[in-house]
Scaffold this motif. Structure first.
Motif, PDB file in Angstrom:
ATOM      1  N   PRO A  67      37.514  28.177  35.465  1.00 21.66           N
ATOM      2  CA  PRO A  67      35.869  28.901  35.556  1.00 21.66           C
ATOM      3  C   PRO A  67      35.892  30.091  34.133  1.00 21.66           C
ATOM      4  CG  PRO A  67      38.240  30.425  36.998  1.00 21.66           C
ATOM      5  CD  PRO A  67      38.289  29.117  36.381  1.00 21.66           C
ATOM      6  N   ASP A  68      34.165  29.551  33.768  1.00 18.44           N
ATOM      7  CA  ASP A  68      34.500  31.077  32.606  1.00 18.44           C
ATOM      8  C   ASP A  68      33.722  32.069  33.515  1.00 18.44           C
ATOM      9  OD1 ASP A  68      34.398  28.798  30.857  1.00 18.44           O
ATOM     10  OD2 ASP A  68      33.304  27.471  31.496  1.00 18.44           O
ATOM     11  N   THR A  69      33.606  32.258  34.799  1.00 26.93           N
ATOM     12  CA  THR A  69      32.521  33.242  35.353  1.00 26.93           C
ATOM     13  C   THR A  69      33.219  33.670  36.802  1.00 26.93           C
ATOM     14  OG1 THR A  69      30.633  32.584  36.697  1.00 26.93           O
ATOM     15  CG2 THR A  69      30.737  32.515  34.483  1.00 26.93           C
ATOM     16  N   LEU A  70      33.419  35.234  37.368  1.00 26.70           N
ATOM     17  CA  LEU A  70      33.803  36.080  38.052  1.00 26.70           C
ATOM     18  C   LEU A  70      33.396  34.689  39.381  1.00 26.70           C
ATOM     19  CD1 LEU A  70      35.616  37.253  39.426  1.00 26.70           C
ATOM     20  CD2 LEU A  70      34.210  39.136  39.491  1.00 26.70           C
ATOM     21  N   GLU A  71      32.615  34.030  39.897  1.00 28.02           N
ATOM     22  CA  GLU A  71      31.854  33.890  40.449  1.00 28.02           C
ATOM     23  C   GLU A  71      32.023  32.524  40.731  1.00 28.02           C
ATOM     24  OE1 GLU A  71      29.999  33.328  43.894  1.00 28.02           O
ATOM     25  OE2 GLU A  71      30.187  35.625  43.061  1.00 28.02           O
ATOM     26  N   GLU A  72      32.222  31.722  39.289  1.00 24.95           N
ATOM     27  CA  GLU A  72      33.324  30.322  39.875  1.00 24.95           C
ATOM     28  C   GLU A  72      34.855  30.626  40.169  1.00 24.95           C
ATOM     29  OE1 GLU A  72      32.373  28.390  35.891  1.00 24.95           O
ATOM     30  OE2 GLU A  72      30.721  27.985  35.836  1.00 24.95           O
ATOM     31  N   ALA A  73      35.428  31.671  39.860  1.00 28.34           N
ATOM     32  CA  ALA A  73      36.270  31.401  40.188  1.00 28.34           C
ATOM     33  C   ALA A  73      37.006  31.824  41.421  1.00 28.34           C
ATOM     34  CB  ALA A  73      37.225  32.992  39.212  1.00 28.34           C
ATOM     35  N   LEU A  74      36.080  32.669  42.224  1.00 33.71           N
ATOM     36  CA  LEU A  74      35.853  32.569  43.423  1.00 33.71           C
ATOM     37  C   LEU A  74      35.430  32.157  44.427  1.00 33.71           C
ATOM     38  CD1 LEU A  74      34.003  36.306  43.861  1.00 33.71           C
ATOM     39  CD2 LEU A  74      36.628  36.062  43.857  1.00 33.71           C
ATOM     40  N   ASP A  75      34.786  31.179  43.530  1.00 35.45           N
ATOM     41  CA  ASP A  75      34.481  29.729  44.110  1.00 35.45           C
ATOM     42  C   ASP A  75      36.237  28.774  44.115  1.00 35.45           C
ATOM     43  OD1 ASP A  75      32.429  30.662  45.146  1.00 35.45           O
ATOM     44  OD2 ASP A  75      30.856  29.185  43.006  1.00 35.45           O
ATOM     45  N   ASN A  82      48.259  32.406  33.118  1.00 37.26           N
ATOM     46  CA  ASN A  82      48.371  32.981  31.476  1.00 37.26           C
ATOM     47  C   ASN A  82      47.220  34.005  30.607  1.00 37.26           C
ATOM     48  OD1 ASN A  82      51.165  33.032  31.433  1.00 37.26           O
ATOM     49  ND2 ASN A  82      51.228  31.248  31.049  1.00 37.26           N
ATOM     50  N   SER A  83      45.884  32.724  30.996  1.00 39.01           N
ATOM     51  CA  SER A  83      44.571  33.182  29.959  1.00 39.01           C
ATOM     52  C   SER A  83      43.501  33.816  31.091  1.00 39.01           C
ATOM     53  CB  SER A  83      43.823  31.889  29.881  1.00 39.01           C
ATOM     54  OG  SER A  83      44.938  30.848  28.404  1.00 39.01           O
ATOM     55  N   MET A  84      44.014  34.173  32.575  1.00 33.43           N
ATOM     56  CA  MET A  84      43.371  34.573  33.562  1.00 33.43           C
ATOM     57  C   MET A  84      42.618  36.042  33.077  1.00 33.43           C
ATOM     58  SD  MET A  84      41.345  34.944  36.105  1.00 33.43           S
ATOM     59  CE  MET A  84      41.814  32.906  36.406  1.00 33.43           C
ATOM     60  N   ASN A  85      41.229  36.300  32.936  1.00 23.90           N
ATOM     61  CA  ASN A  85      41.281  37.692  32.921  1.00 23.90           C
ATOM     62  C   ASN A  85      41.819  38.678  33.804  1.00 23.90           C
ATOM     63  OD1 ASN A  85      39.459  40.448  32.266  1.00 23.90           O
ATOM     64  ND2 ASN A  85      38.111  39.366  32.026  1.00 23.90           N
ATOM     65  N   PRO A  86      42.526  39.780  33.534  1.00 31.60           N
ATOM     66  CA  PRO A  86      42.671  40.122  34.601  1.00 31.60           C
ATOM     67  C   PRO A  86      42.348  40.866  35.190  1.00 31.60           C
ATOM     68  CG  PRO A  86      44.059  40.904  32.132  1.00 31.60           C
ATOM     69  CD  PRO A  86      43.270  39.641  31.641  1.00 31.60           C
ATOM     70  N   HIS A  87      41.215  41.597  34.139  1.00 32.20           N
ATOM     71  CA  HIS A  87      39.928  42.289  35.577  1.00 32.20           C
ATOM     72  C   HIS A  87      39.270  41.673  36.188  1.00 32.20           C
ATOM     73  CE1 HIS A  87      40.489  45.434  32.268  1.00 32.20           C
ATOM     74  NE2 HIS A  87      40.352  44.587  31.571  1.00 32.20           N
ATOM     75  N   TRP A  88      39.447  40.337  36.606  1.00 29.99           N
ATOM     76  CA  TRP A  88      38.737  38.942  37.695  1.00 29.99           C
ATOM     77  C   TRP A  88      40.061  39.474  39.025  1.00 29.99           C
ATOM     78  CZ3 TRP A  88      36.782  34.034  35.115  1.00 29.99           C
ATOM     79  CH2 TRP A  88      35.167  34.992  34.113  1.00 29.99           C
ATOM     80  N   VAL A  89      41.453  39.891  38.472  1.00 30.00           N
ATOM     81  CA  VAL A  89      42.175  39.084  39.214  1.00 30.00           C
ATOM     82  C   VAL A  89      41.950  40.034  41.131  1.00 30.00           C
ATOM     83  CG1 VAL A  89      44.831  39.682  40.198  1.00 30.00           C
ATOM     84  CG2 VAL A  89      44.167  38.565  38.228  1.00 30.00           C
ATOM     85  N   PRO A  90      41.873  41.382  40.752  1.00 29.07           N
ATOM     86  CA  PRO A  90      41.642  42.426  41.833  1.00 29.07           C
ATOM     87  C   PRO A  90      40.445  41.281  42.791  1.00 29.07           C
ATOM     88  CG  PRO A  90      41.883  43.933  40.761  1.00 29.07           C
ATOM     89  CD  PRO A  90      41.660  42.429  39.871  1.00 29.07           C
ATOM     90  N   ALA A  91      39.543  41.126  42.869  1.00 31.91           N
ATOM     91  CA  ALA A  91      38.224  40.028  43.167  1.00 31.91           C
ATOM     92  C   ALA A  91      39.421  38.645  43.759  1.00 31.91           C
ATOM     93  CB  ALA A  91      38.049  40.115  42.446  1.00 31.91           C
ATOM     94  N   GLU A 143      49.690  45.850  41.787  1.00 29.02           N
ATOM     95  CA  GLU A 143      49.184  46.579  42.362  1.00 29.02           C
ATOM     96  C   GLU A 143      47.720  46.299  42.293  1.00 29.02           C
ATOM     97  OE1 GLU A 143      49.073  49.227  39.083  1.00 29.02           O
ATOM     98  OE2 GLU A 143      50.590  50.338  39.795  1.00 29.02           O
ATOM     99  N   ALA A 144      47.034  45.152  41.658  1.00 28.00           N
ATOM    100  CA  ALA A 144      45.192  44.077  41.852  1.00 28.00           C
ATOM    101  C   ALA A 144      45.579  43.204  42.644  1.00 28.00           C
ATOM    102  CB  ALA A 144      45.555  43.531  39.949  1.00 28.00           C
ATOM    103  N   GLY A 145      47.022  43.167  43.956  1.00 29.53           N
ATOM    104  CA  GLY A 145      47.242  42.521  45.068  1.00 29.53           C
ATOM    105  C   GLY A 145      48.223  40.797  45.071  1.00 29.53           C
ATOM    106  N   TYR A 146      48.692  41.509  44.113  1.00 27.98           N
ATOM    107  CA  TYR A 146      50.014  39.572  43.918  1.00 27.98           C
ATOM    108  C   TYR A 146      51.089  40.343  45.179  1.00 27.98           C
ATOM    109  CZ  TYR A 146      49.216  37.261  39.238  1.00 27.98           C
ATOM    110  OH  TYR A 146      48.770  37.164  38.102  1.00 27.98           O
ATOM    111  N   ASP A 147      51.224  38.546  46.021  1.00 29.37           N
ATOM    112  CA  ASP A 147      52.427  38.743  47.030  1.00 29.37           C
ATOM    113  C   ASP A 147      53.336  37.891  45.785  1.00 29.37           C
ATOM    114  OD1 ASP A 147      50.503  39.519  49.293  1.00 29.37           O
ATOM    115  OD2 ASP A 147      49.907  38.002  48.733  1.00 29.37           O
ATOM    116  N   GLU A 148      53.627  37.613  45.101  1.00 26.69           N
ATOM    117  CA  GLU A 148      54.802  37.180  44.435  1.00 26.69           C
ATOM    118  C   GLU A 148      54.594  36.930  42.764  1.00 26.69           C
ATOM    119  OE1 GLU A 148      56.991  32.836  44.819  1.00 26.69           O
ATOM    120  OE2 GLU A 148      56.563  33.516  46.899  1.00 26.69           O
ATOM    121  N   VAL A 149      55.863  37.535  41.822  1.00 26.17           N
ATOM    122  CA  VAL A 149      55.924  36.768  40.797  1.00 26.17           C
ATOM    123  C   VAL A 149      56.399  36.192  40.380  1.00 26.17           C
ATOM    124  CG1 VAL A 149      56.041  38.013  38.675  1.00 26.17           C
ATOM    125  CG2 VAL A 149      55.567  39.736  40.084  1.00 26.17           C
ATOM    126  N   THR A 150      55.708  34.917  39.215  1.00 22.90           N
ATOM    127  CA  THR A 150      55.904  34.008  39.073  1.00 22.90           C
ATOM    128  C   THR A 150      56.970  33.565  37.748  1.00 22.90           C
ATOM    129  OG1 THR A 150      54.495  32.791  40.176  1.00 22.90           O
ATOM    130  CG2 THR A 150      55.629  30.954  38.808  1.00 22.90           C
TER     131      THR A 150
END
Length: 662
Positions: A355-363, A380-389, A416-423
């Motif tokens: 996705p190019d935007t947070l809303e696309e990621a939520l979709d 890897n390339s995910m914007n870490p600021h989007w992760v909590p949402a 802390e942002a909500g991960y249930d598991e690390v890969t």
């Protein structure tokens, strides 16, 4: 004076439908070729220059390959020969051969090599002996038409076997020029004048592969109308962590209908009896980190893996594949799906949604939830600021959230942002090895592991991360086996991980396993990897001792690496019985399948494995597989490996029909 170039062919390389590389083939007037192949996908890719010349039998008598391999390791492969003798040197080995001419197969090469191999085989009646050993088989399997410039072009599709681990297709026109190479998966190479035919080629590969696997399934799948009884087996009990006394297990269709002491078992009319011969029966194994392709189903079943967790894929292809495996149309394990969500960057992995935007990621999260996915996976390339949402939306919809640690952030922040598991264990450890702000979209996420030798596991950063994981119930999908392979593979040596099976494999795969993957400038660099890998095992043991769950995955598709993953846990000091429990019952429960899978009990699904030996005494016994049952379908590894061109490791158990009437 350089030979004159007669013509140049240009190809595009596609991964999951996106262009990520190119191949240029220059044909010289002296019948020699020069190729340049470059790929960049997921922050890595091969860069190879090749020069070769062929004789009248289409056999190369000179071949030079130089450049960088997938992970950046150096490549230098030289072959020369004539009608009398041949010599070569490569990362894999140095060798020589005399007698009739044979086809040399470089350890690293571009997909164009498949067409070179196909032509050599066709010029020799359909098969040709290879060097260092093995045979290449090529057969015409399909006629069709492709379109270019508004014209229909008749083409022929050839199936090539023996070059690598899996078969592959090459497509040629009437002049004998290659148009495309199709791997049995998501990758393909297409000549640029046919690039607009990518959708048609993708569909063609899918149809051909599924047709091939349906035919294989008809030969290897055994399903009985009446009950099936497996006698004379000891069962691994994940509750007591022991083996039972000799037992008899009965199944009908896809369910276990009885488990009783063998000495008290009474035969029933119409049943088929399988002699367990004193072996061990365990519930089906799991690969908790897979990226499945249709051909992978054969490898997984042969290795006793009856359930996999797919950690990212081409979405439409994965949904089609799981339908075929679930219905038994094609051979393969049960699949639990993860929805892949990546950020947009030059290093993006070409899976799932980008996705190019947070809303696309939520979709994207909602798309996966609506189709019954188990979890989302962040890359890897995910914007870490989007992760909590993203994690909040996943949890709202009943999905778990797992993933890599995106570049420029830390494991602690993602937990802390909500991960249930690390890969991946390296993704976890990089939080203790790198300065904040490091770009782990690149091979740095591997090469930085050379610093692990100096890691203090009692340091405050390590203790803080483990405390977070314990408090929040966060587990780790270590894929320690792939970290071992990347860090410790060395030119001209066989890893202990590969030694039990490598000599049985096609020669191309054998040679790939005998090379150095990591880039290095000196022997000191390699020693740093050697000295650092034991720290990976110490981390695994520390996590286990702290009560942090480990979910055995491989990031590979051969099945053999599942066995090695379990061996590494045992080598780390985790009790063998615990390792076996994790690989069976615990994984099933973690995937929400504990009610029907994970142990051998009356009423549960008939998915289990017959081993020759006692895995509690030696975890490596999980390699000694004589029979695999998945949803009541019986498979013999002997038959599967024969289909794959792999020398079998075992023989099927004796089977008899019970004619006694009630």
């Amino acid at each position: 004076m350089m030979p004159t170039i007669l013509r140049t062919e240009r190809f595009s390389y596609f991964g999951a439908g996106e262009r990520c590389g190119e191949l240029v083939v220059a044909h010289r007037h002296d019948d020699s070729l020069v190729t340049d192949f470059t790929v960049s996908n997921n922050g890595r890719g091969a860069k190879l220059h090749e020069e070769l010349a062929m004789d009248e039998e289409q056999l190369p008598w000179r071949w030079l390959v130089e450049g960088k391999s997938l992970m950046g390791g150096p490549v230098l492969d030289r072959f020369t020969g004539d009608d009398v003798s041949r010599q070569w040197t490569s990362q894999a080995e140095t060798g020589q051969d005399a007698g009739p001419a044979k086809l040399y197969l470089p350890a690293d090469t571009s997909p164009y090599c498949a067409w070179i191999a196909a032509r050599a085989a066709l010029a020799n009646g359909g098969c040709v002996d290879a060097l260092p050993h093995g045979r290449i088989h090529t057969e015409l399997v399909h006629h069709t038409e492709l379109h270019t410039g508004g014209a229909a072009v008749p083409v022929e599709v050839y199936l090539v076997r023996g070059r690598g681990l899996t078969p592959e297709y090459v497509i040629a026109d009437a002049t004998g020029a290659m148009i495309a190479w199709l791997g049995m998966g998501a990758d393909m190479l297409v000549r640029d004048d046919f690039a607009d035919q990518l959708p048609a080629l993708t569909e063609l590969e899918s149809v051909l592969t599924h047709s091939h696997l349906e035919r294989v399934q008809a030969r290897i799948r055994h399903r009985f109308d009446g009950p099936v009884r497996i006698r004379g087996v000891r069962i691994f009990d994940p509750d007591t962590l022991k083996l039972t006394d000799p037992m008899s297990v009965t199944m009908f269709r896809d369910g276990i209908t009885g488990v009783e002491l063998d000495e008290k078992a009474v035969s029933v009319a119409g049943e088929t009896v399988i002699d367990g011969d004193g072996g061990t029966l365990i519930a089906g194994l799991h690969d908790m980190h897979a990226h499945v392709k249709p051909i992978d189903g054969l490898f997984y079943l042969a290795a006793g893996v009856t359930t996999v967790r797919d950690m990212g894929n081409a979405n439409d292809a994965l949904l089609a594949l799981t339908t075929n495996w679930d219905t038994g149309l094609a051979p393969g394990p049960r699949v639990v799906r993860s929805g892949f969500i990546e950020g947009r960057s030059p290093h993006s992995a070409l899976f799932g949604f980008i996705p190019d935007t947070l809303e696309e990621a939520l979709d994207a999260v909602r798309w996966y939830a609506a189709r019954g996915y188990h979890q989302i996976k962040i890359y890897n390339s995910m914007n870490p600021h989007w992760v909590p949402a993203l994690t909040a939306e996943a949890h709202r919809l009943g999905l778990r959230a797992v993933g890599h640690i995106p570049a420029f952030t830390t494991p602690d922040r993602m937990i802390e942002a909500g991960y249930d598991e690390v890969t991946h264990v390296n993704q976890l450890m990089l939080g203790w090895l790198l300065e904040e702000g490091a770009d782990t979209r690149t091979p740095l996420r591997l090469t930085a592991m050379a610093r692990a030798k100096d890691l203090d596991l009692d340091s405050e950063p390590v203790r803080h991360t483990l405390e977070l994981m314990r408090e929040r119930g966060i587990g780790l999908d270590p894929t320690a086996v792939i970290v071992e392979r990347l860090m410790l593979s060395r030119a001209r040596t066989v890893l202990p991980a590969d030694a039990p099976f490598l000599s049985h494999m096609p020669i191309g795969y054998q040679r790939q396993r005998k090379r150095t993957y990591v880039p290095f400038d000196s022997e000191d660099d390699l020693r740093a990897y050697d000295e650092s890998f034991p720290m990976v095992l110490k981390v695994l043991k520390l996590l286990h001792d702290q009560g942090i769950p480990l979910w055995p995955g491989t990031d590979d598709s051969t099945g053999f690496t599942v066995h090695r993953e379990l061996e590494l846990y045992a080598e780390a000091g985790i009790p063998t019985a615990d390792v076996l429990r994790i690989a069976t019952r615990d994984c099933a429960a973690h995937l929400g399948l504990g009610h029907s899978h994970g142990s051998i009990d009356t009423g549960k699904n008939a998915s289990f494995v017959l081993l020759d030996g006692d895995p509690l005494q030696d975890i490596s016994v999980v390699r000694n597989i004589r029979m695999v049952v998945k949803d009541g379908d019986i498979y013999y590894p002997h038959d599967i490996y024969t289909e794959l061109g792999i020398v079998p490791f075992s023989s099927p158990p004796a089977t008899t029909s019970q004619e006694r009437t009630a």
